[in-house]
Design a protein around this motif. Sequence first.
Motif, PDB file in Angstrom:
ATOM      1  N   UNK A  29       0.829  -1.203   0.000  1.00  0.00           N
ATOM      2  CA  UNK A  29       0.000   0.000   0.000  1.00  0.00           C
ATOM      3  C   UNK A  29       0.868   1.261   0.000  1.00  0.00           C
ATOM      4  N   UNK A  30       1.890   1.290   0.872  1.00  0.00           N
ATOM      5  CA  UNK A  30       2.765   2.471   0.942  1.00  0.00           C
ATOM      6  C   UNK A  30       3.556   2.651  -0.351  1.00  0.00           C
ATOM      7  N   UNK A  31       4.017   1.560  -0.943  1.00  0.00           N
ATOM      8  CA  UNK A  31       4.712   1.660  -2.226  1.00  0.00           C
ATOM      9  C   UNK A  31       3.767   2.192  -3.302  1.00  0.00           C
ATOM     10  N   UNK A  32       2.505   1.808  -3.223  1.00  0.00           N
ATOM     11  CA  UNK A  32       1.509   2.319  -4.153  1.00  0.00           C
ATOM     12  C   UNK A  32       1.286   3.817  -4.010  1.00  0.00           C
ATOM     13  N   UNK A  33       1.633   4.367  -2.849  1.00  0.00           N
ATOM     14  CA  UNK A  33       1.534   5.808  -2.621  1.00  0.00           C
ATOM     15  C   UNK A  33       2.840   6.514  -2.969  1.00  0.00           C
ATOM     16  N   UNK A  41      -5.932  -2.684   5.942  1.00  0.00           N
ATOM     17  CA  UNK A  41      -4.870  -1.760   5.528  1.00  0.00           C
ATOM     18  C   UNK A  41      -5.450  -0.657   4.650  1.00  0.00           C
ATOM     19  N   UNK A  42      -6.282  -1.020   3.684  1.00  0.00           N
ATOM     20  CA  UNK A  42      -6.894  -0.017   2.805  1.00  0.00           C
ATOM     21  C   UNK A  42      -7.746   0.971   3.592  1.00  0.00           C
ATOM     22  N   UNK A  43      -8.502   0.457   4.548  1.00  0.00           N
ATOM     23  CA  UNK A  43      -9.402   1.313   5.319  1.00  0.00           C
ATOM     24  C   UNK A  43      -8.629   2.295   6.198  1.00  0.00           C
ATOM     25  N   UNK A  44      -7.569   1.818   6.837  1.00  0.00           N
ATOM     26  CA  UNK A  44      -6.809   2.683   7.750  1.00  0.00           C
ATOM     27  C   UNK A  44      -5.832   3.564   6.980  1.00  0.00           C
ATOM     28  N   UNK A  45      -4.967   2.965   6.176  1.00  0.00           N
ATOM     29  CA  UNK A  45      -3.927   3.722   5.500  1.00  0.00           C
ATOM     30  C   UNK A  45      -4.489   4.568   4.357  1.00  0.00           C
ATOM     31  N   UNK A  46      -5.705   4.282   3.940  1.00  0.00           N
ATOM     32  CA  UNK A  46      -6.349   5.125   2.933  1.00  0.00           C
ATOM     33  C   UNK A  46      -6.566   6.536   3.428  1.00  0.00           C
ATOM     34  N   UNK A  47      -6.452   6.735   4.731  1.00  0.00           N
ATOM     35  CA  UNK A  47      -6.619   8.057   5.329  1.00  0.00           C
ATOM     36  C   UNK A  47      -5.262   8.757   5.547  1.00  0.00           C
ATOM     37  N   UNK A  48      -4.209   8.176   4.987  1.00  0.00           N
ATOM     38  CA  UNK A  48      -2.877   8.776   5.088  1.00  0.00           C
ATOM     39  C   UNK A  48      -2.435   9.258   3.716  1.00  0.00           C
ATOM     40  N   UNK A  49      -1.820  10.406   3.604  1.00  0.00           N
ATOM     41  CA  UNK A  49      -1.702  11.463   4.620  1.00  0.00           C
ATOM     42  C   UNK A  49      -3.031  12.182   4.820  1.00  0.00           C
ATOM     43  N   UNK A  50      -3.156  12.858   5.950  1.00  0.00           N
ATOM     44  CA  UNK A  50      -4.425  13.558   6.226  1.00  0.00           C
ATOM     45  C   UNK A  50      -4.754  14.581   5.146  1.00  0.00           C
ATOM     46  N   UNK A  51      -6.011  14.687   4.861  1.00  0.00           N
ATOM     47  CA  UNK A  51      -6.458  15.681   3.893  1.00  0.00           C
ATOM     48  C   UNK A  51      -6.406  15.223   2.459  1.00  0.00           C
ATOM     49  N   UNK A  52      -5.843  14.035   2.183  1.00  0.00           N
ATOM     50  CA  UNK A  52      -5.774  13.501   0.823  1.00  0.00           C
ATOM     51  C   UNK A  52      -6.582  12.234   0.755  1.00  0.00           C
ATOM     52  N   UNK A  53      -7.201  11.992  -0.392  1.00  0.00           N
ATOM     53  CA  UNK A  53      -7.988  10.778  -0.562  1.00  0.00           C
ATOM     54  C   UNK A  53      -7.386   9.909  -1.637  1.00  0.00           C
TER      55      UNK A  53
END
Length: 172
Positions: A60-64, A160-172
Amino acid sequence: MRLLKIFLLALLFGACATAKIDYDRNADFSAYKTFDFYPDMNSGLNQLDEKRIMARTEAFLKGKGMVRSNTPDMYVNIFTRQYETPYNSSVGIGIGSGGRGGGFGISGGIPIRSNSMTQEITFDFIDAQRDELFWQGVLEAKMGNNTSPEMREQAYRKVVEKVLGKYPPGKK
């Protein structure tokens, strides 16, 4: 069969509450480009589930656009807490009698289902230079005891998608 798996997965983690997020409002989230897992991580999961959730988190983080590094900007720490949640639904059975000036009654409850396991999963993002927490996501989910490895993989992917999808704040 596919519908049954989807239904069981929904039962496994479908009752997930909304992810609770907290973060340092002064943190510069654009400065965090590399990550690694916290060296002394004690997730509270068995080794198989820990591998599953770490692999999902890394993907997930690599995808970001982040890169895993031996000299990271941030550490990811994952830990869980499990507890039994009582199921409060039951079927009542009663026997009663009544008449003039007297009465008699017996009642009881038979549980419909057994208690379930709730797993609270916490993701901490820690600034590697300052060793300070700057972002945290927490999610509670119901866990089935007899879940297949495939369903556990899917369930942790959804967490992971549900929690880390809210990182970073303010971005979707």
